[in-house]
Design an enzyme around this catalytic site. Structure first.
Site, mmCIF file in Angstrom:
data_model
loop_
_atom_site.group_PDB
_atom_site.id
_atom_site.type_symbol
_atom_site.label_atom_id
_atom_site.label_comp_id
_atom_site.label_asym_id
_atom_site.label_seq_id
_atom_site.Cartn_x
_atom_site.Cartn_y
_atom_site.Cartn_z
ATOM 1 N N GLY A 209 132.206 26.165 -32.878
ATOM 2 C CA GLY A 209 132.455 25.740 -31.498
ATOM 3 C C GLY A 209 133.405 26.686 -30.799
ATOM 4 N N ASN A 210 133.962 26.268 -29.693
ATOM 5 C CA ASN A 210 134.955 27.087 -28.991
ATOM 6 C C ASN A 210 135.939 26.179 -28.260
ATOM 7 O OD1 ASN A 210 133.953 26.717 -26.136
ATOM 8 N ND2 ASN A 210 132.113 27.568 -27.094
#
Ligand code: C5P
Length: 398
Positions: A209-210
């Site tokens: 993810g980020n």
């Protein structure tokens, strides 16, 4: 046009957010507005009439009469260019929806001939209660406008929806409100917005993810919905909650899900704003069980495959839509953003740089430039809500 020289009635009702109203009055007065403050009797438990009288430089009215004198509510409702009820408690909202008239705020509201704006403030559970939803829908049907509350920490300690919109954002809303009427709604009847990160699953418990929170895209959704645009918000996994009237949230997890949802909504949109931080790659295989490390493993190789580019795909399918992409660059910002504009067939790229302090992931503020084929428009550091307003205003002016 903005609030300069406008006559504004600020009606304060009994919510803890009333402590922000002296600041709101100060901002309005500084921007050139004449402010008459009204309060419900119970609001004085949260903020003193003396504070509000001092910053507004006018007597504050908390009752229809003070026994010796009748405060002419009909005159007040006709005097103002706008009646702003902020904070608007669940109780005041319910009274407005039902036409009750047991205090000066309700009396002025019922006799007001000017536009009425409300900035609700209440706890998360109260905001989500069906009675509140019905009351909001009722007062909107009467023509009143709602400045949507924000998500964050509430007086109860709960983190959720219901914080009164920040005074800076209320001022920004009012400034736009006094622009030529309904400009935004005439341009953009329906908007498609992506926001937040994407999660690319590795196994049932892990993902790539980020750090994106979705705040920028949510601000665009809020600004457009407040101006009457119907918004489809395709939102990646985030802790932000969105309950904004006029915004339909489509929760998605992966880039592929975001892509599929966007494609199904794109035809109906007049404008598409892609603020999401979409993962460029996803794992080739998604393990059915949790991946275990084996004895002696020092390295693990992940094979990734490219995700579809949503913005570029929408660019290739573009008909009448205005297409806006975002670019977060760390070097050669302008050059890279210009290349992106062409490659993705977007009309505008909004560039934010990680090199600017106060800009980027998780921040409440952002500093951006709007890049089109002909021009680069640099905007100052502003709240994300103000950035969204400025960008929309710029697009409409083109
Ligand atoms: O190419 P880059 O990822 O830097 O482009 C950023 C822009 O493209 C953003 O508007 C982002 O939302 C969009 N994007 C997308 N689909 C992807 C990757 C990026 O829509 N797979």
């Amino acid at each position: 046009m903005n609030v300069n020289n406008k006559k504004i009635i600020l009606a304060v009702s009994a919510s803890i957010a009333a402590y922000k109203t002296p600041e709101l009055v100060r901002l309005l007065v500084k921007a050139g507005a004449e402010v008459q403050v009204l309060m419900t009797p119970a609001a004085a438990d949260f903020v003193t009439p003396l504070s509000l009288a001092t910053v507004s430089k006018k007597e504050v009215f908390a009752n229809v009469s003070n026994h010796a004198q009748w405060n002419n509510h009909v005159h007040l409702g006709r005097w103002a260019d706008v009646l702003l009820i902020a904070p608007c408690s669940a109780n005041t909202l319910a009274k407005m929806a039902n036409g009750l008239c047991d205090n000066i705020v309700q009396a002025v509201y019922l006799s007001a001939t000017c536009p009425v704006l409300v900035a609700p403030a209440m706890d998360d559970d109260m905001w989500h209660h069906p009675a509140t939803k019905a009351n909001l829908a009722t007062i909107q049907a009467y023509g009143n406008k709602v400045i949507a509350p924000e998500h964050g920490e509430l007086a109860s300690g709960i983190v959720g929806m219901g914080r009164m919109a920040d005074p800076v954002n209320i001022l920004a809303y009012l400034n736009t409100f006094f622009e030529p009427a309904k400009a935004v709604q005439n341009h953009f009847k329906r908007a498609l917005i992506t926001a937040g990160p994407t999660y690319e699953k590795l196994d049932p418990v892990r993902f790539i993810g980020n750090y994106s929170t979705g705040k920028m895209g949510i601000a665009f959704a809020r600004v457009l919905a407040e101006q009457g645009t119907q918004v489809d918000l395709v939102l990646g996994p985030t802790s932000e909650q969105v309950a904004i009237p006029g915004v339909e949230v489509h929760p998605v997890e992966s880039a592929q899900e975001m892509y599929d949802k966007c494609l199904s909504l794109y035809d109906k949109a007049d404008i598409a704003i892609m603020t999401a931080a979409v993962a460029d790659f996803r794992p080739v295989t998604k393990a059915g069980e949790k991946i275990k490390k084996k004895e002696g493993d020092e390295h693990m190789l992940l094979e990734l495959v490219k995700n579809p580019d949503i913005l570029a795909t929408l660019g290739s399918l573009k008909k009448e839509q205005i297409l806006v992409g975002f670019a977060l660059e760390t070097n050669n910002e302008l050059e890279n953003a210009k290349k992106k504009l062409q490659k993705k067939n977007a009309d505008y790229i909004v560039l934010n740089s990680l090199n600017d302090s106060g800009a980027g992931f998780g921040q409440e503020t952002n500093k951006v430039s709007i890049i089109s084929a002909q021009h680069v428009e640099e905007l100052p550091l502003q709240s994300k809500y103000e950035v969204a307003q400025s960008v929309i205003k710029y697009l409409i002016s083109q």
